[in-house]
Scaffold this active site. Structure first.
Site, short mmCIF file in Angstrom:
data_model
loop_
_atom_site.label_atom_id
_atom_site.label_comp_id
_atom_site.label_asym_id
_atom_site.label_seq_id
_atom_site.Cartn_x
_atom_site.Cartn_y
_atom_site.Cartn_z
N ASP A 1 -7.37 -1.29 9.30
CA ASP A 1 -6.23 -1.88 8.59
C ASP A 1 -5.76 -3.14 9.33
O ASP A 1 -5.49 -3.08 10.53
CB ASP A 1 -5.08 -0.86 8.51
CG ASP A 1 -5.47 0.33 7.63
OD1 ASP A 1 -6.38 0.19 6.79
OD2 ASP A 1 -4.86 1.41 7.79
N LYS B 1 1.08 -8.92 8.36
CA LYS B 1 2.39 -9.50 8.67
C LYS B 1 2.60 -9.49 10.18
O LYS B 1 2.34 -8.46 10.84
CB LYS B 1 3.51 -8.69 8.00
CG LYS B 1 3.52 -8.86 6.50
CD LYS B 1 4.71 -8.15 5.90
CE LYS B 1 4.64 -8.30 4.40
NZ LYS B 1 5.28 -7.18 3.70
N ASP C 1 -12.41 -8.31 7.23
CA ASP C 1 -12.34 -9.45 6.30
C ASP C 1 -11.08 -10.26 6.58
O ASP C 1 -10.77 -11.18 5.82
CB ASP C 1 -12.32 -8.96 4.84
CG ASP C 1 -11.14 -8.05 4.56
OD1 ASP C 1 -10.79 -7.25 5.44
OD2 ASP C 1 -10.57 -8.15 3.45
C1 LIG Z 1 -9.55 -0.16 5.08
S1 LIG Z 1 -10.06 1.49 5.32
C2 LIG Z 1 -11.78 1.32 5.79
C3 LIG Z 1 -12.53 2.62 5.65
C4 LIG Z 1 -14.02 2.54 5.98
N1 LIG Z 1 -14.24 2.21 7.38
C5 LIG Z 1 -14.71 1.56 5.09
O1 LIG Z 1 -15.05 0.46 5.58
O2 LIG Z 1 -14.91 1.88 3.89
C6 LIG Z 1 -9.31 1.94 6.88
C7 LIG Z 1 -9.42 3.42 7.17
O3 LIG Z 1 -8.92 3.70 8.46
C8 LIG Z 1 -8.07 4.83 8.41
N2 LIG Z 1 -7.11 4.66 9.48
C9 LIG Z 1 -6.17 3.69 9.59
N3 LIG Z 1 -5.50 3.80 10.74
C10 LIG Z 1 -6.02 4.89 11.39
C11 LIG Z 1 -5.73 5.51 12.62
N4 LIG Z 1 -4.79 5.03 13.43
N5 LIG Z 1 -6.44 6.60 12.98
C12 LIG Z 1 -7.42 7.10 12.15
N6 LIG Z 1 -7.74 6.53 10.97
C13 LIG Z 1 -7.04 5.44 10.58
C14 LIG Z 1 -7.43 4.75 7.04
O4 LIG Z 1 -6.92 6.00 6.62
C15 LIG Z 1 -8.61 4.28 6.20
O5 LIG Z 1 -9.40 5.36 5.75
#
Ligand SMILES: C[S@@+](CC[C@H](N)C(=O)[O-])C[C@H]1O[C@@H](n2cnc3c(N)ncnc32)[C@H](O)[C@@H]1O
Length: 206
Positions: free
Chosen positions: A115, A119, A151
């Site tokens: 993620d 911001k 990205d």
């Molecule tokens: C934008 S998605 C990308 C998922 C995958 N890697 C892909 O490229 O299709 C980010 C993923 O990271 C997980 N995520 C975000 N912060 C996290 C954290 N602190 N610990 C574990 N998972 C996390 C979210 O729930 C989400 O499934």
């Protein structure tokens, strides 16, 4: 429905639920086979994790994801694929890397489309910090790889600045082809640019 009662028996065995959240993971207990371990942090729906597991039966793959709904979905996909070398842990990424992964045990980390928190006031929520790099460095084997993709150009720039302060990582130049993640497939449809980096753990400069 509470806890993990939703899972079929096969699926329940795919999610690794640690007996304690302060004890380090035992990979033999998780996979039942000794093999190099790769970790997919924030594995989402598991598209990449499952593809890697299917392509590399002689390696073990652990997905880490914090959202229960996604963990459920990954369990179903892994069960359908009958992959014994792919398992998932529902946990927060930074905590798992810093506290649950034994030192010098991981052969590769994949951090794909974390993620971006674009911001400025949310930047402190980003996964990549100096402390996170230190935790990755501790958990990686000698010559282990850190594979990252995003990205978000601003996030990528800030990651590159951190790497400059980390002499224990060098850029891995060999061309390597990876399966696409689900998120990447969506970006590809829109032609969005992707920044990707492969780093290798090397000895610190003395
Ligand atoms: C934008 S998605 C990308 C998922 C995958 N890697 C892909 O490229 O299709 C980010 C993923 O990271 C997980 N995520 C975000 N912060 C996290 C954290 N602190 N610990 C574990 N998972 C996390 C979210 O729930 C989400 O499934």
């Amino acid at each position: 429905m509470g806890g993990r009662a939703y899972l079929q028996q096969d699926e329940a065995a795919i999610e690794f639920v640690p007996g304690s959240i302060v004890e380090q993971l035992n990979f033999r207990e998780i996979f039942g086979q000794d093999a190099p371990v790769e970790v997919d942090l924030g594995c989402g729906d598991g598209t990449f994790l499952v593809a890697m597991g299917a392509q590399n039966p002689d390696r073990n793959f652990l997905g880490i994801e914090r959202l229960l709904g996604r963990v459920r979905g990954v369990c179903r996909t892994i069960a359908r694929s009958h992959l014994g070398n792919v398992r998932i842990l529902q946990m927060e990424n930074s905590y798992a890397v810093a506290h649950l992964l034994p030192a010098s045990t991981i052969s590769a980390f994949h951090v794909l489309f974390p993620d971006p928190w674009p911001k400025r006031r949310h930047h402190r929520r980003r996964l990549f910090t100096i402390e996170f790099f230190d935790a990755i460095d501790r958990a990686l084997e000698w010559n282990g790889l850190l594979h990252l993709a995003t990205d978000d150009a601003d996030y990528f720039r800030s990651i590159c600045e951190m790497i400059r302060t980390k002499p224990s990582f060098s850029i891995f130049e060999e061309a390597t082809k990876f399966p696409m993640t689900a998120f990447e497939q969506k970006l590809a449809v829109n032609g969005a640019p992707i920044q990707r980096l492969l780093l290798r753990k090397v000895s610190p400069v003395r």
